[in-house]
Design a protein around this motif. Structure first.
Motif, PDB file in Angstrom:
ATOM      1  N   PRO A 279      21.429   0.636 -19.288  1.00 40.54           N
ATOM      2  CA  PRO A 279      19.979   0.872 -19.337  1.00 40.54           C
ATOM      3  C   PRO A 279      19.673   2.253 -19.894  1.00 40.54           C
ATOM      4  CG  PRO A 279      20.795   1.000 -17.078  1.00 40.54           C
ATOM      5  CD  PRO A 279      21.934   0.502 -17.910  1.00 40.54           C
ATOM      6  N   PRO A 280      18.599   2.377 -20.710  1.00 36.67           N
ATOM      7  CA  PRO A 280      18.241   3.686 -21.250  1.00 36.67           C
ATOM      8  C   PRO A 280      17.840   4.679 -20.167  1.00 36.67           C
ATOM      9  CG  PRO A 280      16.516   2.060 -21.680  1.00 36.67           C
ATOM     10  CD  PRO A 280      17.692   1.312 -21.135  1.00 36.67           C
ATOM     11  N   VAL A 281      17.269   4.187 -19.080  1.00 32.45           N
ATOM     12  CA  VAL A 281      16.956   5.024 -17.915  1.00 32.45           C
ATOM     13  C   VAL A 281      17.320   4.218 -16.679  1.00 32.45           C
ATOM     14  CG1 VAL A 281      15.086   6.318 -19.024  1.00 32.45           C
ATOM     15  CG2 VAL A 281      14.564   4.166 -17.879  1.00 32.45           C
ATOM     16  N   SER A 282      17.502   4.906 -15.579  1.00 31.83           N
ATOM     17  CA  SER A 282      17.820   4.224 -14.328  1.00 31.83           C
ATOM     18  C   SER A 282      16.563   3.535 -13.805  1.00 31.83           C
ATOM     19  CB  SER A 282      18.341   5.232 -13.305  1.00 31.83           C
ATOM     20  OG  SER A 282      18.612   4.586 -12.087  1.00 31.83           O
ATOM     21  N   ARG A 283      16.622   2.219 -13.664  1.00 30.72           N
ATOM     22  CA  ARG A 283      15.454   1.446 -13.211  1.00 30.72           C
ATOM     23  C   ARG A 283      15.686   0.914 -11.800  1.00 30.72           C
ATOM     24  NH1 ARG A 283      15.836  -1.385 -18.040  1.00 30.72           N
ATOM     25  NH2 ARG A 283      14.357  -0.752 -19.654  1.00 30.72           N
ATOM     26  N   GLU A 284      14.736   1.132 -10.943  1.00 31.39           N
ATOM     27  CA  GLU A 284      14.758   0.476  -9.653  1.00 31.39           C
ATOM     28  C   GLU A 284      14.387  -0.997  -9.858  1.00 31.39           C
ATOM     29  OE1 GLU A 284      15.822   1.780  -6.890  1.00 31.39           O
ATOM     30  OE2 GLU A 284      16.157   3.712  -7.880  1.00 31.39           O
ATOM     31  N   PHE A 285      14.668  -1.803  -8.840  1.00 28.36           N
ATOM     32  CA  PHE A 285      14.436  -3.244  -8.954  1.00 28.36           C
ATOM     33  C   PHE A 285      12.990  -3.558  -9.314  1.00 28.36           C
ATOM     34  CE2 PHE A 285      13.278  -7.369  -7.209  1.00 28.36           C
ATOM     35  CZ  PHE A 285      14.297  -8.186  -7.692  1.00 28.36           C
ATOM     36  N   GLY A 286      12.055  -2.929  -8.622  1.00 30.23           N
ATOM     37  CA  GLY A 286      10.646  -3.210  -8.874  1.00 30.23           C
ATOM     38  C   GLY A 286      10.229  -2.838 -10.280  1.00 30.23           C
ATOM     39  N   ALA A 287      10.729  -1.710 -10.776  1.00 28.42           N
ATOM     40  CA  ALA A 287      10.400  -1.296 -12.142  1.00 28.42           C
ATOM     41  C   ALA A 287      11.000  -2.257 -13.156  1.00 28.42           C
ATOM     42  CB  ALA A 287      10.910   0.124 -12.387  1.00 28.42           C
ATOM     43  N   ALA A 288      12.210  -2.734 -12.891  1.00 25.03           N
ATOM     44  CA  ALA A 288      12.841  -3.700 -13.795  1.00 25.03           C
ATOM     45  C   ALA A 288      12.033  -4.991 -13.844  1.00 25.03           C
ATOM     46  CB  ALA A 288      14.273  -3.987 -13.339  1.00 25.03           C
ATOM     47  N   ALA A 289      11.551  -5.451 -12.694  1.00 24.16           N
ATOM     48  CA  ALA A 289      10.760  -6.683 -12.645  1.00 24.16           C
ATOM     49  C   ALA A 289       9.452  -6.520 -13.407  1.00 24.16           C
ATOM     50  CB  ALA A 289      10.491  -7.077 -11.194  1.00 24.16           C
ATOM     51  N   GLU A 290       8.786  -5.391 -13.234  1.00 30.41           N
ATOM     52  CA  GLU A 290       7.515  -5.170 -13.923  1.00 30.41           C
ATOM     53  C   GLU A 290       7.719  -5.087 -15.432  1.00 30.41           C
ATOM     54  OE1 GLU A 290       3.771  -4.834 -15.038  1.00 30.41           O
ATOM     55  OE2 GLU A 290       4.474  -5.395 -13.044  1.00 30.41           O
ATOM     56  N   THR A 291       8.778  -4.422 -15.871  1.00 23.12           N
ATOM     57  CA  THR A 291       9.059  -4.337 -17.305  1.00 23.12           C
ATOM     58  C   THR A 291       9.391  -5.711 -17.867  1.00 23.12           C
ATOM     59  OG1 THR A 291       9.914  -2.089 -16.998  1.00 23.12           O
ATOM     60  CG2 THR A 291      10.486  -3.200 -19.058  1.00 23.12           C
ATOM     61  N   LEU A 292      10.166  -6.492 -17.115  1.00 23.53           N
ATOM     62  CA  LEU A 292      10.509  -7.840 -17.569  1.00 23.53           C
ATOM     63  C   LEU A 292       9.258  -8.698 -17.700  1.00 23.53           C
ATOM     64  CD1 LEU A 292      12.920  -9.741 -18.261  1.00 23.53           C
ATOM     65  CD2 LEU A 292      12.806 -10.527 -15.892  1.00 23.53           C
ATOM     66  N   ARG A 293       8.354  -8.609 -16.751  1.00 24.22           N
ATOM     67  CA  ARG A 293       7.125  -9.402 -16.824  1.00 24.22           C
ATOM     68  C   ARG A 293       6.326  -9.057 -18.083  1.00 24.22           C
ATOM     69  NH1 ARG A 293       1.718  -9.756 -15.571  1.00 24.22           N
ATOM     70  NH2 ARG A 293       1.089 -11.699 -14.504  1.00 24.22           N
ATOM     71  N   ARG A 294       6.245  -7.781 -18.385  1.00 23.33           N
ATOM     72  CA  ARG A 294       5.484  -7.357 -19.558  1.00 23.33           C
ATOM     73  C   ARG A 294       6.146  -7.826 -20.850  1.00 23.33           C
ATOM     74  NH1 ARG A 294       6.558  -3.117 -22.481  1.00 23.33           N
ATOM     75  NH2 ARG A 294       7.751  -2.109 -20.805  1.00 23.33           N
ATOM     76  N   VAL A 295       7.450  -7.677 -20.949  1.00 23.86           N
ATOM     77  CA  VAL A 295       8.161  -8.023 -22.189  1.00 23.86           C
ATOM     78  C   VAL A 295       8.168  -9.536 -22.400  1.00 23.86           C
ATOM     79  CG1 VAL A 295      10.408  -7.975 -23.341  1.00 23.86           C
ATOM     80  CG2 VAL A 295       9.538  -5.924 -22.203  1.00 23.86           C
ATOM     81  N   VAL A 296       8.414 -10.300 -21.345  1.00 25.14           N
ATOM     82  CA  VAL A 296       8.403 -11.758 -21.473  1.00 25.14           C
ATOM     83  C   VAL A 296       7.000 -12.239 -21.842  1.00 25.14           C
ATOM     84  CG1 VAL A 296       8.657 -13.944 -20.235  1.00 25.14           C
ATOM     85  CG2 VAL A 296      10.353 -12.137 -19.932  1.00 25.14           C
ATOM     86  N   GLY A 297       6.001 -11.719 -21.172  1.00 24.83           N
ATOM     87  CA  GLY A 297       4.636 -12.141 -21.478  1.00 24.83           C
ATOM     88  C   GLY A 297       4.247 -11.852 -22.910  1.00 24.83           C
ATOM     89  N   HIS A 298       4.596 -10.677 -23.399  1.00 20.31           N
ATOM     90  CA  HIS A 298       4.264 -10.311 -24.778  1.00 20.31           C
ATOM     91  C   HIS A 298       5.026 -11.181 -25.768  1.00 20.31           C
ATOM     92  CE1 HIS A 298       4.172  -7.837 -28.471  1.00 20.31           C
ATOM     93  NE2 HIS A 298       2.977  -7.487 -28.045  1.00 20.31           N
ATOM     94  N   SER A 299       6.276 -11.472 -25.481  1.00 20.17           N
ATOM     95  CA  SER A 299       7.093 -12.280 -26.398  1.00 20.17           C
ATOM     96  C   SER A 299       6.567 -13.708 -26.482  1.00 20.17           C
ATOM     97  CB  SER A 299       8.557 -12.275 -25.947  1.00 20.17           C
ATOM     98  OG  SER A 299       9.092 -10.961 -25.966  1.00 20.17           O
ATOM     99  N   VAL A 300       6.249 -14.304 -25.337  1.00 15.03           N
ATOM    100  CA  VAL A 300       5.724 -15.677 -25.347  1.00 15.03           C
ATOM    101  C   VAL A 300       4.362 -15.708 -26.036  1.00 15.03           C
ATOM    102  CG1 VAL A 300       4.975 -17.624 -23.936  1.00 15.03           C
ATOM    103  CG2 VAL A 300       7.011 -16.328 -23.277  1.00 15.03           C
ATOM    104  N   ALA A 301       3.518 -14.714 -25.757  1.00 15.41           N
ATOM    105  CA  ALA A 301       2.210 -14.666 -26.421  1.00 15.41           C
ATOM    106  C   ALA A 301       2.365 -14.517 -27.932  1.00 15.41           C
ATOM    107  CB  ALA A 301       1.384 -13.511 -25.852  1.00 15.41           C
ATOM    108  N   SER A 302       3.362 -13.764 -28.366  1.00 13.38           N
ATOM    109  CA  SER A 302       3.601 -13.612 -29.807  1.00 13.38           C
ATOM    110  C   SER A 302       3.931 -14.955 -30.435  1.00 13.38           C
ATOM    111  CB  SER A 302       4.739 -12.616 -30.041  1.00 13.38           C
ATOM    112  OG  SER A 302       4.394 -11.319 -29.580  1.00 13.38           O
ATOM    113  N   TRP A 303       4.845 -15.698 -29.814  1.00 13.65           N
ATOM    114  CA  TRP A 303       5.177 -17.020 -30.346  1.00 13.65           C
ATOM    115  C   TRP A 303       3.980 -17.972 -30.246  1.00 13.65           C
ATOM    116  CZ3 TRP A 303       8.782 -17.803 -33.586  1.00 13.65           C
ATOM    117  CH2 TRP A 303       9.979 -17.093 -33.536  1.00 13.65           C
TER     118      TRP A 303
END
Length: 589
Positions: free
Chosen positions: A202-226
């Motif tokens: 990981p580029p920075v140390s992520r706690e579990f909650g931060a990892a989940a929030e980042t994943l939600r944002r990236v997945v949502g943006h990727s699906v919306a793009s498609w």
């Protein structure tokens, strides 16, 4: 309709002349050319010219900014591509594309890491290299394609779903995701342009909650793009987590989705209750379709359009139901949760404990992971610890397991020492075993990207999008198991978007009972076909073992059914390709 393209690379003469002559014979048009290379596309294949450097074929999205496809590159991106080549594309863009780049005396064709757009290679008698979205276009361009490569087919059956450049058709090779075919005055090379190993830290140390929030944002943006590329997507719902996440993201997009779920007569394959809960929560229409025996024809091949056999006979019912639902709903694309297990680090092994102990030592964190694995799998602490120690002692990397079931003993003996290689499986020194298994999962999904329905409408697997994959690789394996749940980060990321029953469920449905039903119903026909067919005739099958397995009254196992349904589809594929190769070359239409 799906996007189709053809690249022609000449060793002498002018590419444009050859391309223009070919364009007059079918539905492709000349889109771009230089003296050495030319691109033809159909009306459904987007492309972006890179001024002075090449062309991008397919769908391309920006790393940052609005969730919609690009129709041009910025001036700074053009400058970066001219200076850095493919690496500039991989860092600033993503999507489903093939890039053709020219720099001085070097020509390069790169396939993006998601593998969303296929790329096959052949060569004409005159030495023109042709690369295309499908083998029909290779044939139309005059590629010299021979018969079935029986040695390659034996390796394919033995290697248990390992993607390779070779195919089962002589004269056709595949460009793997993240790889590039490079032509220089010194000759041809294949290079790794994108490696998953670059993202496991990981580029920075992520706690579990931060990892989940980042994943939600990236997945949502990727699906919306498609989703921006479609108006009425049809999403396949299994009732599980991954397809539910895709559906939830589609429901938030500008598209108008509908859904389909498949069910078997056996309760083990009936996920309708979960699919209904999701469809009601998202307010999207749901089609429920039963796996039906009358949709099965063992003389018809799945993957007949591909240069290597694909899938098992039972998928005929799945494909037929999806095509019918798409027609009824007026769908313009299929969306799936395909690859979710692979991307979201699904595992039932002790690898997460091995990873954490190797990374941080046998402290409180390792004990927490030991507890999580026990809660998920039901295994005791001693068994988990021993399994983790075995993984920690092994050399780095993942050892791909072959499948010798029902193959001729002589074939198996000849292949036992075969190196089962893939560029992504080359683990660096010190690689963690859990990450090696995670990456092997990404390799395993690569052969499932071109189902039969992709010939009708685009099939989009958004969870395999490059930004999602790269982020998921950076999340430690033990976080994916936190709290004793598989894919824990993804569950936490979308807990507020999904019905609680789907977020919490631990078991998964399976269509395997339908496979058993097919084998039982068609037992005599399957036996006759395999005993007297192409595979046995070329020494690839252990016919006596198959005869013993299919004795009247004997109950077959799940693994036996899977292999039998795969092999019977290979027989139909061989029949189709043998007839095809004996016909005149196809046109571009």
């Amino acid at each position: 309709m799906t996007p189709r393209y053809l690249i022609m690379v000449v060793r002498s003469g002018t590419a444009r002349q050859e391309a223009e002559a070919l364009a007059q014979t079918g539905d492709l048009r000349l889109a771009w050319s230089t003296p050495r290379a030319a691109l033809l596309v159909n009306a459904h294949c987007p492309f972006i010219e890179i001024d002075g450097s090449g062309v991008l074929i397919g769908t391309v999205f920006p790393r940052h900014g609005p969730a919609r496809a690009l129709d041009r590159l910025t001036d700074s991106e053009v400058v970066a591509v001219a200076r850095e080549g493919a690496s500039a594309l991989l860092h600033s863009l993503w999507g489903g594309y093939v890039a053709l780049l020219e720099r001085e005396d070097t020509l390069e064709v790169m396939r993006d890491p998601s593998g969303a757009l296929a790329c096959y290679r052949g060569e004409t008698r005159a030495g023109t290299v042709v690369l295309a979205s499908d083998v029909d276009l290779l044939l139309a361009a005059g590629a010299q394609i021979g018969g079935i490569d029986w040695s390659a087919l034996g390796r394919i059956l033995y290697s248990s779903g390992l993607p390779t450049r070779e195919t089962a058709v002589d004269g056709v090779t595949a460009l793997l995701p993240g790889m590039a075919w490079v032509l220089t005055p010194e000759g041809e090379r294949h290079l790794v342009r994108w490696s998953p190993w670059e993202f496991v830290e990981p580029p920075v140390s992520r706690e579990f909650g931060a990892a989940a929030e980042t994943l939600r944002r990236v997945v949502g943006h990727s699906v919306a793009s498609w989703a921006s590329r479609t108006r009425r997507p049809l999403v396949s719902l299994s009732g599980g987590l991954d397809s539910s996440i895709v559906a939830a993201c589609l429901a938030r997009s500008a598209a108008t989705p509908s859904a389909i779920t498949m069910f078997t007569d056996d309760p083990a394959g009936d996920e309708r209750d979960f699919a209904q809960q999701l469809a009601e929560a998202l307010r999207i229409p749901l089609t429920e379709s039963r796996y039906r025996l009358d949709m099965i024809d063992i003389d018809r091949a799945l993957g007949a359009h591909l240069p290597r056999p694909l899938g098992r006979v039972q998928a005929q019912a799945y494909e037929a139901a999806h095509r019918a639902a798409a027609a009824a709903q007026g769908a313009d694309a299929f969306f799936t949760g395909n690859g979710g297990d692979n991307v979201f680090g699904y595992s039932q092994s002790a690898a997460a404990l091995a990873d954490r102990a190797l990374a941080a030592g046998p402290g409180a964190g390792a004990f927490a992971t030991l507890r999580d694995i026990g809660r998920q799998t039901g295994a005791g602490p001693l068994r988990i610890t021993r399994a983790a120690l075995r993984l920690m002692r092994q050399p780095p990397g993942y050892r791909w397991k072959p499948d010798p079931l029902f193959l001729h003993p002589d074939l198996v003996a000849s292949l036992e020492g075969l190196a089962r290689e893939h560029p992504w499986l080359d683990a660096p020194e010190g690689a963690l075993p859990g990450k090696a298994a995670h990456i092997a999962g990404l390799v395993r999904v690569q052969l499932n990207l071109e189902p039969d329905r992709s010939r009708v409408l685009p099939v989009i697997n958004p969870l395999l999008s490059q930004p999602i994959v790269e982020l998921s690789l950076s999340i430690p394996s033990w976080q994916w198991r936190e709290g004793g749940r598989d894919r824990a980060v993804a569950r936490a990321a979308f807990a507020a978007d999904l019905p609680p029953a789907i977020v919490a469920r631990r078991a998964k449905g399976t269509p395997d009972p339908f496979g058993a039903q097919i084998v039982e119903h068609l037992r005599a026909s399957i036996l006759a076909r395999l005993r007297d067919g192409w595979l046995a005739g070329h020494g690839l099958l252990d016919a006596p073992a198959i005869e013993r397995t299919l004795l009247p009254g004997r109950q077959t196992t799940g693994l036996e059914n899977v292999r039998l349904l795969e092999l019977i589809n290979v027989e139909a594929w061989l029949e189709s390709w043998t007839a095809r190769l004996n016909e005149a070359p196809v046109r571009c239409a």
